[in-house]
Design a protein around this motif. Structure first.
Motif, PDB file in Angstrom:
ATOM      1  N   PHE A  98      -9.995  -4.837  -1.887  1.00  0.00           N
ATOM      2  CA  PHE A  98      -9.527  -6.152  -1.721  1.00  0.00           C
ATOM      3  C   PHE A  98     -10.470  -6.952  -1.013  1.00  0.00           C
ATOM      4  CE2 PHE A  98      -5.024  -4.229  -0.735  1.00  0.00           C
ATOM      5  CZ  PHE A  98      -4.925  -4.068  -2.075  1.00  0.00           C
ATOM      6  N   THR A 119      -2.973  -3.887  -5.569  1.00  0.00           N
ATOM      7  CA  THR A 119      -1.974  -3.825  -4.518  1.00  0.00           C
ATOM      8  C   THR A 119      -0.905  -2.808  -5.225  1.00  0.00           C
ATOM      9  OG1 THR A 119      -2.509  -6.099  -3.778  1.00  0.00           O
ATOM     10  CG2 THR A 119      -0.351  -5.052  -3.199  1.00  0.00           C
ATOM     11  N   HIS A 123       0.201   0.601  -3.354  1.00  0.00           N
ATOM     12  CA  HIS A 123       1.519   0.831  -2.585  1.00  0.00           C
ATOM     13  C   HIS A 123       2.063   2.336  -3.529  1.00  0.00           C
ATOM     14  CE1 HIS A 123       2.355  -2.400   0.142  1.00  0.00           C
ATOM     15  NE2 HIS A 123       2.063  -3.355  -0.773  1.00  0.00           N
ATOM     16  N   ASP A 134      -3.114   0.248   2.610  1.00  0.00           N
ATOM     17  CA  ASP A 134      -4.556  -0.290   2.644  1.00  0.00           C
ATOM     18  C   ASP A 134      -5.583   0.980   2.855  1.00  0.00           C
ATOM     19  OD1 ASP A 134      -3.670  -2.823   2.862  1.00  0.00           O
ATOM     20  OD2 ASP A 134      -3.924  -2.933   5.036  1.00  0.00           O
TER      21      ASP A 134
END
Length: 411
Positions: A98, A119, A123, A134
């Motif tokens: 990110f 993302t 997840h 993260d």
């Protein structure tokens, strides 16, 4: 409006998708030059012309030079993951990726789309491995070649000026797959997690047809799934995988289409009911929910069984955020379960304008539809600030702003 229709003839993988976009006209040099601005391992990329069961296709050859050593990454992610584990890559966490994208000089839509894909995958991996998204190490999908594929695809989408993406239902393949942790069923656990709420298609084939990277692209970027939409095809691209199958060509196809009516955007509605939480606890839960990129969250008073007064909690989010919404509701409320359903919406096109009024800068949001419906609203926080600074009521500020805007539009 330019629409990309993804035809998952033989599933979807990162390298096949990128190859198909180049075959459809995305500029190879633009993709390579923009990727070269990123702080990633040195690589060499080329697209070969191959024929799969009589279909002329592009095939990605990717060599990544890791710590001074060149590795051939020309295997298709679609059907051979072995290359993703055989090399001593620096495994980046989702947070690292990110940061890499956010600090880059890529265009805003390329950044937004790339982050959305990572993302979604983070997840899914986090759910499978029971860890914070993260902190997920992208060992299955974050080897350098997959980072190149995902960001390269988003650059190619921008080069083709794609506004919306629609996909066919997706075949997954069958059998077993050697992965970092051992022998896994196909589709792999992360792929299966990503394919929740995405329609699957039957196709008899031994092997991995859809990878986590491919499923992540669909989860994050496709606004709907179904048949080819009405519209005019302006370009067609075929991307090839490495393997050959006895009964079908191992390719995926993309159609670039113009004059396609805007499809409704997919949403997930998450709900639960509680009858034993204080107002403070409910307020805290709402704050936690709004830390994520959700569209809205609200409480509705309801009567539950045995005539108990309770609260219905509703959260509206993109499909990629549904998992974190569910986790937040389970963690921050007393509910024992969360219901999720899918819905669609047709958002009006929105633009923001700043008005330099005598009461200060006030932002106004304009919304419109293609058939001529126009609406606008002043930013509440700007109105509130002006009211406090000038000791006026909110209504007085609204009226003064409206009058000023009307007078200035005549000039």
């Amino acid at each position: 409006m330019n629409t990309l229709y993804i035809d998952c003839v033989s599933g979807i993988a990162g390298d096949m998708m990128l190859s198909a976009l180049v075959d459809a006209g995305a500029n190879e040099e633009t993709i390579i030059s923009q990727l070269n601005t990123l702080p990633i391992d040195h690589f060499h990329m080329s697209f070969d012309n191959v024929v799969k069961m009589g279909i002329s296709s592009k095939y990605l050859q990717l060599d990544v030079h890791d710590h001074g050593h060149a590795h051939d990454h020309s295997h298709s992610h679609d059907h051979n993951h072995s290359h993703e584990h055989g090399h001593d890559h620096v495994h980046r966490t989702a947070k690292d990726i990110f940061h890499l994208i956010e600090q880059s000089e890529l265009s805003e839509r390329v950044k937004e789309r790339s982050i959305a894909v990572f993302t979604a995958i983070a997840h899914a991996e986090g759910t499978i491995h029971g860890m914070n998204p993260d902190d997920v190490h992208f060992h299955e999908v974050g080897a350098m070649d997959s980072i190149i594929d995902i960001i390269g695809i988003c650059i190619a989408l921008e080069d083709l000026n794609i506004d919306q993406i629609i996909s066919s239902p997706v075949p997954t393949g069958s059998g077993k797959l050697h992965m970092a942790h051992g022998l896994y069923p196909i589709p792999a656990p992360a792929t299966t997690e990503l394919l929740k709420s995405i329609p699957l298609a039957p196709l008899e084939a031994k092997g991995e047809l859809t990878t986590p990277t491919g499923a992540g692209i669909l989860k994050a970027l496709a606004s709907s799934f179904g048949q080819v939409p009405e519209g005019i095809i302006s370009a067609i691209g075929y991307g090839a995988g490495k393997k050959d199958f006895p009964k079908h060509p191992n390719v995926m196809r993309v159609l670039v289409m113009n004059d396609v009516p805007k499809h409704r955007e997919r949403l997930v509605i998450s709900q639960c009911q509680v009858d034993d939480m204080t107002g403070e606890a409910l307020g805290f839960a709402l704050e936690r929910l709004f830390e994520h990129e959700i569209f809205d969250a609200y409480y509705t008073p309801v009567y539950m069984k045995k005539n108990r007064p309770g609260v219905l909690i509703t959260v509206i989010s993109k499909p990629g955020q549904a998992q974190v919404v569910e986790q937040t509701l389970l963690k921050e409320t007393s509910t024992l379960g969360v219901r999720q359903s899918t819905a669609t919406r047709n958002p009006m096109k929105r633009t923001m304008e700043t008005l330099d009024t005598p009461l200060g800068a006030i932002n106004v949001k304009h919304a419109s539809t293609e058939d001529g419906i126009v609406k606008k609203s002043y930013e509440y926080e700007d109105l509130k600030r002006a009211a406090n600074e000038h000791h006026l009521s909110l209504q007085q500020v609204i009226e003064a702003t409206y009058d000023w805007e009307r007078e200035n539009s005549k000039k």
